[in-house]
Structures are given as structure tokens and as C-alpha cells.
Design a protein around this motif. Structure first.
Motif, PDB file in Angstrom:
ATOM      1  N   ASP A  69       0.795  -1.225   0.000  1.00 16.77           N
ATOM      2  CA  ASP A  69       0.000   0.000   0.000  1.00 16.77           C
ATOM      3  C   ASP A  69       0.832   1.282   0.000  1.00 16.77           C
ATOM      4  O   ASP A  69       0.284   2.380   0.083  1.00 16.77           O
ATOM      5  N   CYS A  70       2.130   1.152  -0.115  1.00 17.10           N
ATOM      6  CA  CYS A  70       3.028   2.308  -0.058  1.00 17.10           C
ATOM      7  C   CYS A  70       2.884   3.189  -1.304  1.00 17.10           C
ATOM      8  O   CYS A  70       3.135   2.740  -2.419  1.00 17.10           O
ATOM      9  N   PRO A  71       2.500   4.459  -1.122  1.00 15.73           N
ATOM     10  CA  PRO A  71       2.450   5.361  -2.272  1.00 15.73           C
ATOM     11  C   PRO A  71       3.873   5.707  -2.705  1.00 15.73           C
ATOM     12  O   PRO A  71       4.742   5.964  -1.871  1.00 15.73           O
ATOM     13  N   ARG A  72       4.086   5.699  -4.028  1.00 15.34           N
ATOM     14  CA  ARG A  72       5.425   5.948  -4.544  1.00 15.34           C
ATOM     15  C   ARG A  72       5.349   6.410  -5.985  1.00 15.34           C
ATOM     16  O   ARG A  72       4.397   6.102  -6.690  1.00 15.34           O
ATOM     17  N   ILE A  89       9.349   8.220  -2.231  1.00 13.36           N
ATOM     18  CA  ILE A  89       8.386   7.664  -1.280  1.00 13.36           C
ATOM     19  C   ILE A  89       8.120   8.706  -0.205  1.00 13.36           C
ATOM     20  O   ILE A  89       9.022   9.464   0.171  1.00 13.36           O
ATOM     21  N   GLU A  90       6.911   8.730   0.312  1.00 13.23           N
ATOM     22  CA  GLU A  90       6.631   9.653   1.401  1.00 13.23           C
ATOM     23  C   GLU A  90       7.386   9.246   2.665  1.00 13.23           C
ATOM     24  O   GLU A  90       7.468   8.068   3.006  1.00 13.23           O
ATOM     25  N   THR A  91       7.918  10.241   3.343  1.00 14.22           N
ATOM     26  CA  THR A  91       8.745  10.040   4.524  1.00 14.22           C
ATOM     27  C   THR A  91       8.069   9.164   5.578  1.00 14.22           C
ATOM     28  O   THR A  91       8.717   8.354   6.235  1.00 14.22           O
ATOM     29  N   GLY A  92       6.777   9.298   5.728  1.00 10.85           N
ATOM     30  CA  GLY A  92       6.038   8.524   6.718  1.00 10.85           C
ATOM     31  C   GLY A  92       6.115   7.016   6.519  1.00 10.85           C
ATOM     32  O   GLY A  92       5.776   6.246   7.417  1.00 10.85           O
ATOM     33  N   TRP A  93       6.569   6.574   5.353  1.00 11.14           N
ATOM     34  CA  TRP A  93       6.681   5.149   5.064  1.00 11.14           C
ATOM     35  C   TRP A  93       8.076   4.586   5.317  1.00 11.14           C
ATOM     36  O   TRP A  93       8.287   3.377   5.206  1.00 11.14           O
ATOM     37  N   CYS A  94       9.019   5.410   5.668  1.00 12.98           N
ATOM     38  CA  CYS A  94      10.412   4.954   5.817  1.00 12.98           C
ATOM     39  C   CYS A  94      10.549   3.797   6.808  1.00 12.98           C
ATOM     40  O   CYS A  94      11.118   2.761   6.479  1.00 12.98           O
ATOM     41  N   GLU A  95      10.028   3.946   8.004  1.00 14.21           N
ATOM     42  CA  GLU A  95      10.152   2.884   9.010  1.00 14.21           C
ATOM     43  C   GLU A  95       9.404   1.624   8.596  1.00 14.21           C
ATOM     44  O   GLU A  95       9.868   0.511   8.829  1.00 14.21           O
ATOM     45  N   ASN A 150       5.654  14.826   1.043  1.00 14.18           N
ATOM     46  CA  ASN A 150       4.410  14.776   0.280  1.00 14.18           C
ATOM     47  C   ASN A 150       4.715  14.548  -1.193  1.00 14.18           C
ATOM     48  O   ASN A 150       5.588  15.209  -1.764  1.00 14.18           O
ATOM     49  N   LEU A 151       3.997  13.623  -1.817  1.00  8.62           N
ATOM     50  CA  LEU A 151       4.234  13.270  -3.223  1.00  8.62           C
ATOM     51  C   LEU A 151       3.542  14.192  -4.226  1.00  8.62           C
ATOM     52  O   LEU A 151       3.881  14.177  -5.418  1.00  8.62           O
ATOM     53  N   HIS A 152       2.597  14.994  -3.796  1.00 11.26           N
ATOM     54  CA  HIS A 152       1.819  15.813  -4.734  1.00 11.26           C
ATOM     55  C   HIS A 152       2.676  16.743  -5.602  1.00 11.26           C
ATOM     56  O   HIS A 152       2.458  16.792  -6.821  1.00 11.26           O
ATOM     57  N   GLY A 193       5.822   5.722 -13.163  1.00 13.40           N
ATOM     58  CA  GLY A 193       4.694   5.061 -12.531  1.00 13.40           C
ATOM     59  C   GLY A 193       4.324   5.800 -11.262  1.00 13.40           C
ATOM     60  O   GLY A 193       5.200   6.202 -10.502  1.00 13.40           O
ATOM     61  N   ILE A 194       3.047   6.007 -11.057  1.00 14.30           N
ATOM     62  CA  ILE A 194       2.536   6.624  -9.837  1.00 14.30           C
ATOM     63  C   ILE A 194       1.700   5.540  -9.169  1.00 14.30           C
ATOM     64  O   ILE A 194       0.606   5.221  -9.621  1.00 14.30           O
ATOM     65  N   HIS A 195       2.249   4.942  -8.119  1.00 14.56           N
ATOM     66  CA  HIS A 195       1.665   3.761  -7.494  1.00 14.56           C
ATOM     67  C   HIS A 195       0.973   4.109  -6.175  1.00 14.56           C
ATOM     68  O   HIS A 195       1.529   4.826  -5.357  1.00 14.56           O
ATOM     69  N   LYS A 196      -0.217   3.566  -5.996  1.00 11.20           N
ATOM     70  CA  LYS A 196      -0.979   3.687  -4.739  1.00 11.20           C
ATOM     71  C   LYS A 196      -1.115   5.132  -4.268  1.00 11.20           C
ATOM     72  O   LYS A 196      -1.067   5.435  -3.073  1.00 11.20           O
ATOM     73  N   PHE A 197      -1.303   6.023  -5.225  1.00  6.90           N
ATOM     74  CA  PHE A 197      -1.375   7.450  -4.905  1.00  6.90           C
ATOM     75  C   PHE A 197      -2.562   7.778  -4.007  1.00  6.90           C
ATOM     76  O   PHE A 197      -2.538   8.762  -3.268  1.00  6.90           O
ATOM     77  N   MET A 198      -3.603   6.941  -4.031  1.00  3.21           N
ATOM     78  CA  MET A 198      -4.747   7.186  -3.155  1.00  3.21           C
ATOM     79  C   MET A 198      -4.351   7.083  -1.685  1.00  3.21           C
ATOM     80  O   MET A 198      -5.071   7.563  -0.813  1.00  3.21           O
ATOM     81  N   ASN A 199      -3.190   6.488  -1.396  1.00  2.00           N
ATOM     82  CA  ASN A 199      -2.696   6.380  -0.024  1.00  2.00           C
ATOM     83  C   ASN A 199      -1.733   7.505   0.345  1.00  2.00           C
ATOM     84  O   ASN A 199      -1.220   7.536   1.462  1.00  2.00           O
ATOM     85  N   ALA A 200      -1.462   8.403  -0.592  1.00  2.00           N
ATOM     86  CA  ALA A 200      -0.549   9.524  -0.324  1.00  2.00           C
ATOM     87  C   ALA A 200      -1.218  10.529   0.607  1.00  2.00           C
ATOM     88  O   ALA A 200      -2.450  10.628   0.666  1.00  2.00           O
ATOM     89  N   GLN A 201      -0.390  11.261   1.326  1.00  2.00           N
ATOM     90  CA  GLN A 201      -0.896  12.336   2.178  1.00  2.00           C
ATOM     91  C   GLN A 201      -1.564  13.386   1.308  1.00  2.00           C
ATOM     92  O   GLN A 201      -1.095  13.665   0.204  1.00  2.00           O
ATOM     93  N   PRO A 202      -2.637  13.986   1.781  1.00  2.00           N
ATOM     94  CA  PRO A 202      -3.212  15.089   1.010  1.00  2.00           C
ATOM     95  C   PRO A 202      -2.228  16.254   0.960  1.00  2.00           C
ATOM     96  O   PRO A 202      -1.402  16.414   1.860  1.00  2.00           O
ATOM     97  N   ILE A 203      -2.293  17.035  -0.076  1.00  2.00           N
ATOM     98  CA  ILE A 203      -1.367  18.157  -0.233  1.00  2.00           C
ATOM     99  C   ILE A 203      -1.435  19.099   0.960  1.00  2.00           C
ATOM    100  O   ILE A 203      -0.424  19.648   1.387  1.00  2.00           O
ATOM    101  N   GLU A 204      -2.604  19.245   1.558  1.00  2.00           N
ATOM    102  CA  GLU A 204      -2.764  20.133   2.702  1.00  2.00           C
ATOM    103  C   GLU A 204      -1.906  19.695   3.885  1.00  2.00           C
ATOM    104  O   GLU A 204      -1.504  20.509   4.700  1.00  2.00           O
ATOM    105  N   ALA A 205      -1.610  18.410   3.994  1.00  2.00           N
ATOM    106  CA  ALA A 205      -0.814  17.897   5.122  1.00  2.00           C
ATOM    107  C   ALA A 205       0.578  18.502   5.128  1.00  2.00           C
ATOM    108  O   ALA A 205       1.127  18.794   6.184  1.00  2.00           O
ATOM    109  N   SER A 206       1.163  18.705   3.954  1.00  2.00           N
ATOM    110  CA  SER A 206       2.514  19.263   3.922  1.00  2.00           C
ATOM    111  C   SER A 206       2.494  20.784   4.035  1.00  2.00           C
ATOM    112  O   SER A 206       3.429  21.382   4.540  1.00  2.00           O
TER     113      SER A 206
END
Length: 184
Positions: A46-49, A78-84, A144-146, A161-174
């Protein structure tokens, strides 16, 4: 040709064709990826990338914009929140018999089969980040990937390729995140 299916599940004995939620217009199929492109699944499912590759048809401005800071021809962001989660992930790579599979997307290396598939072999991948680095893939993390998605969609990059983008943080989060700066 070797084909693989990646999963977080360790106990799959049979792959049954199914309809993907984002491919409702297709019949039920089993999805596989070829050996060359398997690295795109060296992260939790489910990792957005966003993955993009240098190509000859890119304009000089975009080569400079997207590749001037790397010697790699492939960048995975990849979004930083997925690193761990990536560091702690155990992924399962199932090798599938290729006979019944047909090419679906050459650029992405996707294959599909409408048959029930029994895997040939299963391997556990316990440090996927190391595998990406061994393949000389430039792995980047961003809050944020946006912004990258928007930049790529308005660029001359054609192999991406833009994978699992629906799991990315919303742009407002960053935008609303606190800006802590470390000064030395």
C-alpha cells in the motif's frame, strides 16, 4: 521469462483471478510483474510511490530538473512517513509459471492471466530498501508526493509510474505541517 507477484501474505498457495477495484472494466485476472520491473514492488503493497526513469526522449530541461543530482537512471520517491514501515517490512515474492500470462503493459512490466495459478516458489524479502540500493536506484523520501506528481505530469518524462497514490498524504498535510528548522 520470470514473473512474480508480491504480497504481504506469506501463505498464498493458489492465486485466483479477481477484479481489481481500480480495473472494474476488466475480467478477473491474476497480475504478475516481470523480473526487470520487480523492484517497483520492493516496498509494502500500500506504499504510495513515484518511480521515473531517464529516457532519450526527455528534453534537456527535464533531464537537468529531475536527474542533475544523481547518476542513477531510475528514481523512486516515497513519502517520509513510510520509511520505518519499509525498513521493517517482510515482503513475499512469489514466482509464477509464465505459460498462461499475456503482456498487459510493456512499460511497467505487467502481465495478466485469467487462469488459476499455483506459485513455483516463494522468497521472503526482509530488507527491501537494501535491495533497491543494490540495484543503483536513487531512493528519495519526501513529506508529500503531490508536488512531484504534478511536476512529472507536466514534464517530458514518459517512463514513470505513480503507485498507490490514493494512499498519499493530502497536499494540505505538507502545507500545514510545522516548519522546524535546525540551524548550525
Amino acid at each position: 521469462m520470470k514473473l512474480f507477484h508480491f504480497s504481504n501474505e506469506s501463505d498464498i498457495e493458489i492465486f485466483y483471478p479477481r477484479v481489481k477495484s481500480n480495473r472494474q472494466d476488466m475480467p478477473p485476472v491474476v497480475w504478475a510483474i516481470d523480473e526487470e520491473h520487480q523492484f517497483t514492488f520492493f516496498v509494502p503493497r500500500d506504499c504510495p510511490r513515484i518511480i521515473y526513469t531517464r529516457s532519450n526522449d526527455m528534453c534537456e530541461k527535464d533531464i537537468d530538473r529531475f536527474f542533475s543530482t544523481t547518476t542513477s537512471d531510475i528514481v523512486m520517491t516515497i513519502e517520509t512517513g513510510w520509511c520505518e514501515r519499509i525498513k521493517n517490512a517482510t515482503l513475499y515474492r512469489y514466482e509464477l509459471p509464465s505459460e498462461s500470462f499475456k503482456l498487459f503493459d510493456e512499460c511497467a512490466g505487467y502481465y495478466i492471466s485469467e487462469e488459476i495459478i499455483t506459485p513455483i516458489q516463494k522468497d521472503a524479502i526482509t530488507n527491501p530498501l537494501d535491495l533497491l540500493l543494490q540495484l543503483n536506484i536513487d531512493v528519495r523520501f519526501t513529506p508529500n508526493l503531490h508536488p512531484l506528481r504534478n511536476a512529472i505530469l507536466s514534464s517530458s518524462i514518459t517512463d514513470f509510474g505513480i503507485h498507490k497514490f490514493m494512499n498519499a498524504q493530502p497536499i494540505e498535510a505538507s502545507i500545514s505541517a510545522p516548519k522546524n528548522r535546525i540551524l548550525s
